[in-house]
Write a protein that holds these residues in place. Structure first.
Motif, PDB file in Angstrom:
ATOM      1  N   GLN A   3      22.358  -0.231   9.985  1.00  0.00           N
ATOM      2  CA  GLN A   3      23.235  -0.470   9.992  1.00  0.00           C
ATOM      3  C   GLN A   3      24.873   0.460   9.736  1.00  0.00           C
ATOM      4  N   PRO A   4      25.052  -0.313  10.663  1.00  0.00           N
ATOM      5  CA  PRO A   4      27.180   0.431  11.193  1.00  0.00           C
ATOM      6  C   PRO A   4      27.548   0.146   9.272  1.00  0.00           C
ATOM      7  N   ARG A   5      27.566  -0.765   9.183  1.00  0.00           N
ATOM      8  CA  ARG A   5      27.424  -0.844   6.942  1.00  0.00           C
ATOM      9  C   ARG A   5      27.279  -0.092   6.288  1.00  0.00           C
ATOM     10  N   HIS A   6      25.756   0.390   6.441  1.00  0.00           N
ATOM     11  CA  HIS A   6      24.559   1.833   6.204  1.00  0.00           C
ATOM     12  C   HIS A   6      25.783   3.029   6.526  1.00  0.00           C
ATOM     13  N   GLU A   7      26.420   3.455   7.379  1.00  0.00           N
ATOM     14  CA  GLU A   7      27.088   4.596   7.936  1.00  0.00           C
ATOM     15  C   GLU A   7      28.465   3.995   7.424  1.00  0.00           C
ATOM     16  N   MET A  12      31.621   7.010   3.448  1.00  0.00           N
ATOM     17  CA  MET A  12      33.509   6.865   2.513  1.00  0.00           C
ATOM     18  C   MET A  12      32.241   7.781   1.657  1.00  0.00           C
ATOM     19  N   VAL A  13      30.979   7.680   1.230  1.00  0.00           N
ATOM     20  CA  VAL A  13      30.521   8.088   0.160  1.00  0.00           C
ATOM     21  C   VAL A  13      31.359  10.370   0.588  1.00  0.00           C
ATOM     22  N   ALA A  14      30.555  10.394   1.856  1.00  0.00           N
ATOM     23  CA  ALA A  14      30.797  11.259   1.810  1.00  0.00           C
ATOM     24  C   ALA A  14      32.366  12.545   1.748  1.00  0.00           C
ATOM     25  N   PHE A  15      33.193  11.803   2.362  1.00  0.00           N
ATOM     26  CA  PHE A  15      34.592  11.534   2.100  1.00  0.00           C
ATOM     27  C   PHE A  15      35.089  11.823   0.932  1.00  0.00           C
ATOM     28  N   ALA A  16      34.132  10.432  -0.564  1.00  0.00           N
ATOM     29  CA  ALA A  16      34.538  10.596  -1.640  1.00  0.00           C
ATOM     30  C   ALA A  16      33.993  12.033  -2.148  1.00  0.00           C
ATOM     31  N   LEU A  78      32.196  16.424   9.923  1.00  0.00           N
ATOM     32  CA  LEU A  78      32.858  18.114  10.542  1.00  0.00           C
ATOM     33  C   LEU A  78      34.432  18.053  10.362  1.00  0.00           C
ATOM     34  N   ILE A  79      35.316  17.012  10.073  1.00  0.00           N
ATOM     35  CA  ILE A  79      36.266  17.368   9.859  1.00  0.00           C
ATOM     36  C   ILE A  79      36.071  17.174   8.102  1.00  0.00           C
ATOM     37  N   TYR A  80      35.495  15.971   7.540  1.00  0.00           N
ATOM     38  CA  TYR A  80      35.713  16.254   6.071  1.00  0.00           C
ATOM     39  C   TYR A  80      35.194  17.269   5.383  1.00  0.00           C
ATOM     40  N   LEU A  81      34.339  18.131   6.221  1.00  0.00           N
ATOM     41  CA  LEU A  81      33.718  19.239   5.557  1.00  0.00           C
ATOM     42  C   LEU A  81      34.993  20.690   6.180  1.00  0.00           C
ATOM     43  N   VAL A  82      35.806  20.741   6.873  1.00  0.00           N
ATOM     44  CA  VAL A  82      36.419  22.068   7.426  1.00  0.00           C
ATOM     45  C   VAL A  82      37.862  21.466   6.828  1.00  0.00           C
TER      46      VAL A  82
END
Length: 169
Positions: A3-7, A12-16, A78-82
Motif C-alpha cells: 500500500q502507498p502508506r507502507h511505501e 521516512m524510515v530510510a530517511f531517518a 538514491l538521493i537519501y544515500l548519495v
C-alpha cells in the motif's frame, strides 16, 4: 503489492536512518585507535548496505517494468544515500585539511552545501576553495546532471503516458 502508506513509511524510515547515520558517524579525532576502528566499521557497513540497496533497487526496476512510481522511489532512495555521502566527504576533507572549503564548519553546514549544490542554487556562503574540495564538488555536479536528467526523463515519460491515455478516451 504494498500500500502507498507502507511505501511512505518505508521512505521516512530510510530517511531517518540515513540522517541518524550521518550525524553519528565519527569524523573528528580519527587518530585515536577506537575512533578509527569505529569509522572503518561504519564505512564497511554503509558500503555493504549501499550495495544491498542498489541490488534490491535494480531488482525492483526489472520487476516493475515501466512503472514510473518505482522509478521515482528508486531515485528518491538514491538521493537519501548519495547526499549524506557527499556531505560526509566534504566534512571529512575540511576536518582533516582545514583549507578546502570556506564557511564549512559543522556537519549541518556540509549537508546544507551538498543540498544547495544538488539544487543548483549555489548561494556562495559555503564554497570550495581548495583543489581537493573542488574536485569532489565537480564529481557531485556530474552526478547531479545525471540525476536531474534521469528524473526529467522519468517525469516526461509519465506525462507522455498520461497524455496518451487521455487522447485514447
Amino acid at each position: 503489492m504494498r500500500q502507498p502508506r507502507h511505501e511512505n513509511l518505508r521512505s521516512m524510515v530510510a530517511f531517518a536512518a540515513v540522517t541518524l547515520f550521518y550525524y553519528t558517524v565519527p569524523v573528528r579525532d580519527l587518530e585515536s585507535g577506537g575512533a578509527w576502528v569505529l569509522t572503518v566499521i561504519a564505512l564497511l557497513v554503509a558500503v555493504a548496505l549501499l550495495g544491498w540497496v542498489i541490488t534490491h533497487q535494480v531488482g525492483r526496476q526489472l520487476r516493475a517494468g515501466d512503472q514510473t512510481a518505482v522509478r521515482i522511489k528508486s531515485l528518491l532512495l538514491l538521493i537519501y544515500l548519495v547526499v549524506p555521502l557527499f556531505a560526509l566527504g566534504y566534512f571529512a576533507i575540511q576536518e582533516h585539511t582545514g583549507d578546502q572549503f570556506a564557511g564549512l564548519v559543522t556537519k549541518t553546514d556540509s549537508l546544507y552545501f551538498t543540498m544547495t549544490t544538488l539544487a543548483t542554487v549555489g548561494f556562495g556562503d559555503v564554497h570550495a576553495t581548495g583543489q581537493l574540495g573542488r574536485m569532489l564538488v565537480t564529481i557531485q555536479m556530474a552526478f547531479n546532471l545525471v540525476f536531474i536528467g534521469t528524473l526529467a526523463s522519468v517525469l516526461t515519460d509519465q506525462i507522455r503516458r498520461r497524455a496518451e491515455k487521455v487522447g485514447q478516451k
